[in-house]
Write a protein that holds these residues in place. Structure first.
Motif, short mmCIF file in Angstrom:
data_model
loop_
_atom_site.label_atom_id
_atom_site.label_comp_id
_atom_site.label_asym_id
_atom_site.label_seq_id
_atom_site.Cartn_x
_atom_site.Cartn_y
_atom_site.Cartn_z
N ASP A 197 -5.26 0.30 -14.17
CA ASP A 197 -5.85 -0.50 -13.15
C ASP A 197 -5.13 -0.50 -11.63
O ASP A 197 -3.68 0.74 -12.17
CB ASP A 197 -6.29 -1.70 -14.19
CG ASP A 197 -7.01 -2.69 -12.53
OD1 ASP A 197 -7.55 -1.81 -11.19
OD2 ASP A 197 -7.96 -3.21 -13.37
N TRP A 198 -4.89 -1.00 -11.10
CA TRP A 198 -4.66 -0.44 -9.67
C TRP A 198 -2.84 -0.56 -9.52
O TRP A 198 -1.96 -0.17 -9.25
CB TRP A 198 -4.55 -1.66 -8.41
CG TRP A 198 -4.81 -3.13 -9.01
CD1 TRP A 198 -4.92 -3.62 -9.58
CD2 TRP A 198 -3.31 -3.93 -9.22
NE1 TRP A 198 -4.89 -5.25 -10.32
CE2 TRP A 198 -3.43 -5.41 -9.48
CE3 TRP A 198 -1.66 -3.50 -8.10
CZ2 TRP A 198 -2.29 -5.93 -8.97
CZ3 TRP A 198 -0.94 -4.45 -8.37
CH2 TRP A 198 -1.21 -5.62 -8.59
N LEU A 224 1.00 -1.09 -0.12
CA LEU A 224 -0.28 -0.11 -0.04
C LEU A 224 0.77 1.21 -0.17
O LEU A 224 1.97 1.52 0.58
CB LEU A 224 -1.08 -0.07 1.25
CG LEU A 224 -2.19 0.98 1.67
CD1 LEU A 224 -3.14 1.12 -0.05
CD2 LEU A 224 -2.87 0.64 2.92
N TYR A 225 0.41 2.12 -0.81
CA TYR A 225 0.86 3.29 -1.13
C TYR A 225 0.67 4.68 -0.19
O TYR A 225 -0.79 3.95 -0.70
CB TYR A 225 1.44 3.77 -3.05
CG TYR A 225 2.38 2.98 -3.12
CD1 TYR A 225 4.31 3.51 -3.70
CD2 TYR A 225 2.87 1.86 -4.51
CE1 TYR A 225 4.85 2.89 -4.22
CE2 TYR A 225 3.46 1.11 -4.76
CZ TYR A 225 4.66 1.66 -4.73
OH TYR A 225 5.38 1.24 -5.66
N TYR A 226 1.23 5.22 0.19
CA TYR A 226 0.79 6.35 0.85
C TYR A 226 1.20 7.74 0.38
O TYR A 226 2.39 7.65 0.83
CB TYR A 226 -0.32 6.53 2.79
CG TYR A 226 0.94 6.66 3.25
CD1 TYR A 226 1.56 7.76 3.77
CD2 TYR A 226 1.75 5.10 3.38
CE1 TYR A 226 2.45 7.22 4.70
CE2 TYR A 226 3.46 4.88 4.17
CZ TYR A 226 3.29 5.80 4.77
OH TYR A 226 4.42 6.45 5.85
N ARG A 227 0.50 9.26 1.09
CA ARG A 227 1.21 10.23 0.45
C ARG A 227 0.83 10.71 2.10
O ARG A 227 0.38 11.10 2.59
CB ARG A 227 -0.14 11.32 -0.12
CG ARG A 227 -0.39 10.59 -2.21
CD ARG A 227 1.97 11.29 -3.13
NE ARG A 227 1.58 12.76 -2.22
CZ ARG A 227 0.80 13.87 -3.48
NH1 ARG A 227 0.09 13.52 -3.87
NH2 ARG A 227 2.02 14.97 -3.16
N GLY A 229 -11.06 8.73 -1.23
CA GLY A 229 -10.01 8.02 -0.36
C GLY A 229 -8.39 6.77 -0.23
O GLY A 229 -7.59 6.73 -0.24
N LEU A 230 -8.86 5.55 -1.54
CA LEU A 230 -8.12 4.17 -1.49
C LEU A 230 -8.41 3.79 -2.90
O LEU A 230 -9.73 3.99 -2.69
CB LEU A 230 -8.80 3.11 -0.93
CG LEU A 230 -8.20 2.10 -0.11
CD1 LEU A 230 -6.92 2.24 -0.37
CD2 LEU A 230 -8.11 1.20 0.60
N PHE A 231 -7.45 3.21 -3.76
CA PHE A 231 -7.20 2.83 -5.25
C PHE A 231 -7.08 1.62 -4.93
O PHE A 231 -5.62 1.11 -4.70
CB PHE A 231 -7.15 2.83 -5.88
CG PHE A 231 -6.96 3.36 -7.49
CD1 PHE A 231 -8.63 2.43 -7.46
CD2 PHE A 231 -5.80 2.81 -8.43
CE1 PHE A 231 -8.63 2.06 -9.00
CE2 PHE A 231 -6.22 2.72 -9.85
CZ PHE A 231 -7.48 1.65 -9.96
N VAL A 232 -8.21 0.54 -5.07
CA VAL A 232 -7.20 -1.09 -5.03
C VAL A 232 -7.41 -1.70 -6.63
O VAL A 232 -7.50 -2.85 -6.60
CB VAL A 232 -7.81 -2.19 -3.88
CG1 VAL A 232 -7.75 -1.32 -2.32
CG2 VAL A 232 -9.00 -1.89 -3.93
N GLN A 255 -3.06 4.01 -2.64
CA GLN A 255 -3.49 3.19 -3.69
C GLN A 255 -2.65 1.44 -3.65
O GLN A 255 -0.99 1.84 -3.41
CB GLN A 255 -2.98 3.86 -5.06
CG GLN A 255 -2.97 2.66 -6.04
CD GLN A 255 -2.54 3.23 -7.37
OE1 GLN A 255 -2.43 4.26 -7.55
NE2 GLN A 255 -2.77 2.04 -8.41
N TRP A 256 -2.95 0.73 -3.59
CA TRP A 256 -2.87 -1.04 -3.67
C TRP A 256 -1.28 -0.78 -4.98
O TRP A 256 -2.50 -0.82 -5.33
CB TRP A 256 -3.43 -1.62 -3.22
CG TRP A 256 -3.12 -3.05 -3.26
CD1 TRP A 256 -2.73 -4.31 -4.68
CD2 TRP A 256 -2.11 -3.63 -2.17
NE1 TRP A 256 -2.26 -5.06 -3.80
CE2 TRP A 256 -1.48 -5.42 -2.63
CE3 TRP A 256 -1.75 -3.52 -1.17
CZ2 TRP A 256 -1.05 -5.95 -1.79
CZ3 TRP A 256 -1.06 -4.02 -0.18
CH2 TRP A 256 -1.10 -5.58 -0.74
#
Length: 426
Positions: free
Chosen positions: A253-254, A159-162, A193-196, A268-269
């Motif tokens: 896509d992811w 999982l990436y996060y800013r 908030g999230l992309f999988v 994002q995953w």
């Protein structure tokens, strides 16, 4: 989306059809007489298949490797076949014919190939280097005590996060599933908030089960995703959908980091392969974490996929094919590092090689390697398209509130077990 379709599609297949001999490009798909890179008077010509990697430079790299191999093994010429489109479908069809390749790569390992006698055991190829391969890489290719492939690269997914976005919102990187749900909801404002994955499912069903102490399939081929732990975790995914905090239907896509690098989502995953592009776009304004533990007693998870080199057990050149796999994926540390570091980031499966990979030795890349060592999980060898599709379809229904979860999952278990029994000849 099944594990194999994901593994293949994320590399962005090229269009058209071509075969490549080591050192030259053949514009016809029916040529069987490679010349470039072949050794004069070679007694054997190996046909080595690769799927059409999307990363720039891979095509040239595998040609270079083939040429280097022939230089030190002049009695063995190598023809590299670059296969665009539905690689898995083309490979499975060709393996049933006399045109089958001598050496080929596969995505997530399928033990049915070994059970059908289509791939050769490669324990002798590993030799004393076996202990230098990480546990995941060895376990993933094992069938009944023998090893039927050599892992070429480990693809780690996390999982990436800013950093800046989460910090501004007063949110710490999630370490529990409750924390992930809360963060995704709080970060859903003008954007999600999230992309999988475009389907809202992606890898999350398997991650959910693993993160709650469950399993997908046991070593003896029994479906395990019908357990109470699995049902609880899969039902928990519904919370992300109910909160409408998931990005759906993006342009890529992811497996592509565009949604993350273009400020569409703050979490994002995705995979380690995307890290060079992420760093180019965001500098150091990102971090990585595993999929969090579902609850106390569970464990964080990162998925480890990748590509594995196999030898056609029914081919005419088994000994030469084994020599090629041994030379490239066991003996040549420099080429293994090049393949892992120069075309996106990947982890060399040999621990000694991974330890000397400079681009993976600091920052988020180093953290990812450590996460894989600590929390890495791979899909079981029986996890083919039929099995994974039954599981994913059930998870999608449960997450979407389309029926009674226990009944949906029980039906999926029956379907998956039937498919696995076919694989195992039971």
């Amino acid at each position: 989306m099944s594990a194999r379709r994901t593994e293949l599609s994320r590399r962005g297949f090229l269009t058209g059809s071509l075969l490549i001999a080591a050192g030259s490009v053949l514009t016809t798909a029916c040529s069987t007489d490679p010349t470039g890179g072949s050794a004069a008077g070679a007694k054997t010509t190996l046909n080595v298949w690769y799927h059409a990697y999307g990363e720039a430079g891979v095509q040239q790299a595998v040609l270079r490797y083939a040429t280097a191999f022939t230089k030190v093994n002049p009695d063995i010429a190598v023809k590299v076949t670059w296969v665009p489109g539905d690689y898995a479908g083309k490979l499975n069809a060709t393996l049933l014919t006399e045109a089958a390749p001598d050496v080929f790569e596969i995505g997530d390992f399928s033990e049915s190939l070994a059970r059908r006698g289509q791939i050769a055991a490669l324990d002798d190829v590993y030799g004393s280097a076996r202990s230098d391969f990480n546990k995941n890489a060895v376990d993933a290719v094992g069938v009944d005590g023998k090893l039927y492939g050599v892992k070429m690269i480990d693809d780690v997914m996390m999982l990436y996060y800013r950093k800046s976005v989460l910090s501004k919102a007063g949110i710490t990187p999630p370490t529990t599933f409750d924390g992930l749900v809360a963060a995704a909801k709080a970060l859903t404002t003008k954007t999600k908030g999230l992309f999988v994955g475009n389907d809202g499912i992606g890898d999350t069903p398997g991650l959910a089960v693993f993160s709650n102490g469950g399993d997908l399939v046991t070593r003896d081929g029994k479906v395990a995703f019908g357990s109470p732990q699995a049902l609880e975790a899969l039902t928990g995914l519904k919370r992300l959908h109910d909160d409408k905090s998931l990005l759906l239907g993006f342009t890529t896509d992811w497996w592509d980091p565009a949604a993350f690098t273009q400020d569409v989502v703050p979490m994002q995953w995705c995979g380690l392969w995307a890290m060079p592009a992420v760093k180019t776009a965001l500098g150091d304004d990102f971090g990585v974490v595993p999929w969090p533990a579902f609850k106390a007693g569970g464990a964080p998870v990162v998925r480890v996929g990748g590509w594995t080199g196999c030898v056609n057990a029914k081919g005419r050149n088994v000994a030469a094919a084994k020599r090629f796999v041994q030379w490239l994926w066991v003996e040549q540390a420099d080429l293994q590092k090049d393949f892992a570091e120069s075309y996106g980031f990947h982890v060399p499966p040999r621990t000694s090689v991974a330890a000397t990979a400079k681009k993976l030795s600091d920052g988020a890349a180093k953290e990812t390697v450590e996460l894989a060592q600590k929390y890495g999980k791979h899909y079981p060898g029986t996890w083919d398209t039929a099995v994974s599709s039954a599981f994913s379809a059930a998870a999608a229904k449960i997450a979407g509130g389309q029926g009674e979860p226990a009944g949906i999952l029980a039906d999926a278990v029956k379907k998956a077990q039937s498919e696995i029994d076919k694989q195992l000849g039971r």
